[in-house]
Design a protein around this motif. Sequence first.
Motif, short mmCIF file in Angstrom:
data_model
loop_
_atom_site.label_atom_id
_atom_site.label_comp_id
_atom_site.label_asym_id
_atom_site.label_seq_id
_atom_site.Cartn_x
_atom_site.Cartn_y
_atom_site.Cartn_z
N LYS A 189 0.85 -1.20 0.00
CA LYS A 189 0.00 0.00 0.00
C LYS A 189 0.88 1.25 0.00
N LEU A 221 6.31 4.49 8.85
CA LEU A 221 5.42 3.87 7.87
C LEU A 221 6.16 2.85 7.01
N ALA A 274 6.54 -0.17 8.94
CA ALA A 274 5.27 -0.89 9.07
C ALA A 274 4.90 -1.58 7.75
N TYR A 323 4.77 -0.04 4.50
CA TYR A 323 4.09 0.75 3.47
C TYR A 323 5.12 1.38 2.54
N LEU A 330 -0.58 4.40 13.61
CA LEU A 330 -0.38 3.21 12.78
C LEU A 330 -1.61 2.32 12.81
N ALA A 331 -2.21 2.20 13.99
CA ALA A 331 -3.40 1.34 14.11
C ALA A 331 -4.53 1.91 13.26
N ALA A 358 -3.80 1.23 9.61
CA ALA A 358 -3.99 -0.19 9.31
C ALA A 358 -5.48 -0.51 9.18
N ARG A 359 -6.25 0.06 10.08
CA ARG A 359 -7.70 -0.17 10.07
C ARG A 359 -8.29 0.34 8.75
N THR A 408 -5.06 -3.42 6.43
CA THR A 408 -3.79 -4.16 6.53
C THR A 408 -3.60 -4.64 7.95
N GLU A 409 -2.64 -5.52 8.14
CA GLU A 409 -2.33 -6.01 9.47
C GLU A 409 -1.71 -4.89 10.30
N PRO A 410 -2.14 -4.71 11.54
CA PRO A 410 -1.44 -3.72 12.38
C PRO A 410 0.01 -4.15 12.53
N PRO A 411 0.95 -3.23 12.41
CA PRO A 411 2.36 -3.58 12.42
C PRO A 411 2.80 -4.06 13.79
#
Lengths: 549, 148
Positions: free
Chosen positions: B2, B21, B24, B26, B111-112, B115-116, B120-123
Amino acid sequence: MSAVSLATDKSPTPHLRRSAAPSLKAGPRFLLLEDDANDTELIRRALKAELNCDLLAVYDRDTYEAALRQSKFDLVLCDYCLPGFGGLEALAFARQCFPEVPVIFVSGGIGEEIAIGGLKAGATDYVLKNHLERLVRAVRRALKERSERARRKRAETRMLRFQNRLVEANKDLLRRNQEIQGFYHTLSHELKTPLTSALEFISILLDGLAGPLEARQREYLSIAHSSCDQLRLCIDDLLDATRLETGKMVLEFKPASLAILAQEIVRSMARKAESKGIQLALEIRPNLPDVPLNQHRITQVITNLLNNAIKYTPPGGRVRVTLQPHGTQPDFIQLTVSDTGCGIPRPERQRIFDRLYQVRNGDAATEQGIGLGLYLCRELVRLHGGSIHVDSELGKGSIFTVLLPRTQQSQHGNVLIIDDDPDVLEMLCSLLATEQYNVHTACDGEEGLREMRRQPADIVILDLAMPKLSGPDTLKVLRQNWGPVPVILHTGFADGDLMKKALAYSPFTLLAKPSTTDQILHTVRKVYRSGDTAIWRRNHLGIPQLVAN
Amino acid sequence: MKKILIVEDDLKIATALGIRLTAAGYDVLRAPDGYRGLQLALREHPDLIVMDIWMPVGIGFSVAQRLKRLSKTRIPVIFITASKLKGLRETVARLGAVAFFEKPYDSKELLATIARELGTEPPLTGSSNRGNEVLGSFQAEAAELANL
């Protein structure tokens, strides 16, 4: 009618060009227009017998006008019926030269009607020649009135000057206030931007994004991180204090459990207390009701009090938080934070809630903040309609007590809005409804009073210029029937006369039209909370003046 | 992967965000002001934009507004700002932004939220296996910033 020579009192020769400036001991200067020499003499005698005055006698239109053009007089006496020159013309000419000069008609054959006509035209008084004994009295009164008028005028001028200065000063203050607001905005931005990057890079390191850390590196970075956090709290306090001071702090309240809140806070502080060897206890009376509060702000208050307690309590001491209904005031919940610290000397106890005040004893000196914590606590608790105070014993410890109301009194109040402008009604109505006031509206004074009878309001917001029953008349009835109900006059000040009328029924609070929503809410909240409204009175110029607040 | 566009005039904060980011997982694009942010957004079609509000050329709000008008797809926007000005939150909500963070922001929460939004998966925090790679890509920049 016989002509006499022009003569002044002091000099036998006519001399119109003498200076207007009177000699040192001179009394007031009078001008007499009289074509009959005998009457002139009679009038002169009547005046001289009782008054120290300087009298210039003239006998026809030309000499009269010449005299007025060339020098200044404190009073004009004139015959009403002169050949070819009427009293009214003489009056008009005198006023044209000196708008303020008193003019008294002295006449033989003046009828009541003519006399009244003269007065209507602006003459100060009239005296009949067969009642010359009245003359001195009339003259004295005219002079007195004149000097009073002059004094009043001077005062008025001075007053207006002051008023202008106040208006200017006020504008200046408003401008400065705006500048300060702007400054704080910039300050906030400038402080927080570097802080953000410091915090971020430290946490990037701590999270291992730049490679693994040794234990000591991690420890030092944690210290830097917590220092940045402390700095962040300081900046927040500073900004909060500014907003409180400028009345920009607006809180939203929601019913919440103080018990749960207190538990969470105590839990979060447990480690800090433990590391200092302090016993931290929480006692909560069961089944406490939810109270309307702003969680964020009350958390701030309790955290601050607990932080202080832990800070000022030596190792081995005790810090205790209790929560229970207040003993004598059942409408309040009482929260206490007590410690076994050094205590606060009596003279300091009240001042510790002052902005920027800091206790300067040995213990505290090593642990200084910026002196805003307790000030913020007090102000935030006050915004909840509560109170805070401290009890302390030197060497034994302190107890901070916070009282919070079970119901938010500044809400759910009945507000009656009386205004003939439907747009204003709708705007105020929706605005106040968002603050949970019960709002009733009326589009004129009569309807407003009917509404008031149906359900008495806690606050009335009243327009001044309305059909049927005007603002001041409505206010009068309100005062007669509902006495001290707080009234907010919502006015554009366009109607000076209405304002003056309304001032008779002070106290009330003024809200300028148009106002921002903030100003409106702030005013309503303030009036509702404190109940007492500013007292306005009309000064002698009819200008509204704030007498007390 | 992403793609996230960071529009931020403060280079340090932009770099810090970039590191986070990237770590995480991205793909990160960056623009130093609103104008270039808008250009980049229209050209690169990022999956999400993290944007400051007060910037020298084009404040965040107007960028978001124009983006809404000019872009064919809706690009979610997250605002971050150091400003405490009243009404910001309301404006942000009106513009349909995903979230609003005050600086200093909580990066985990940020980050959460991202991700939401992106599904995507939370890092994982402290995942250092990508750490070195991240550090490499930002090393030159970090050195430059240190000299500022």
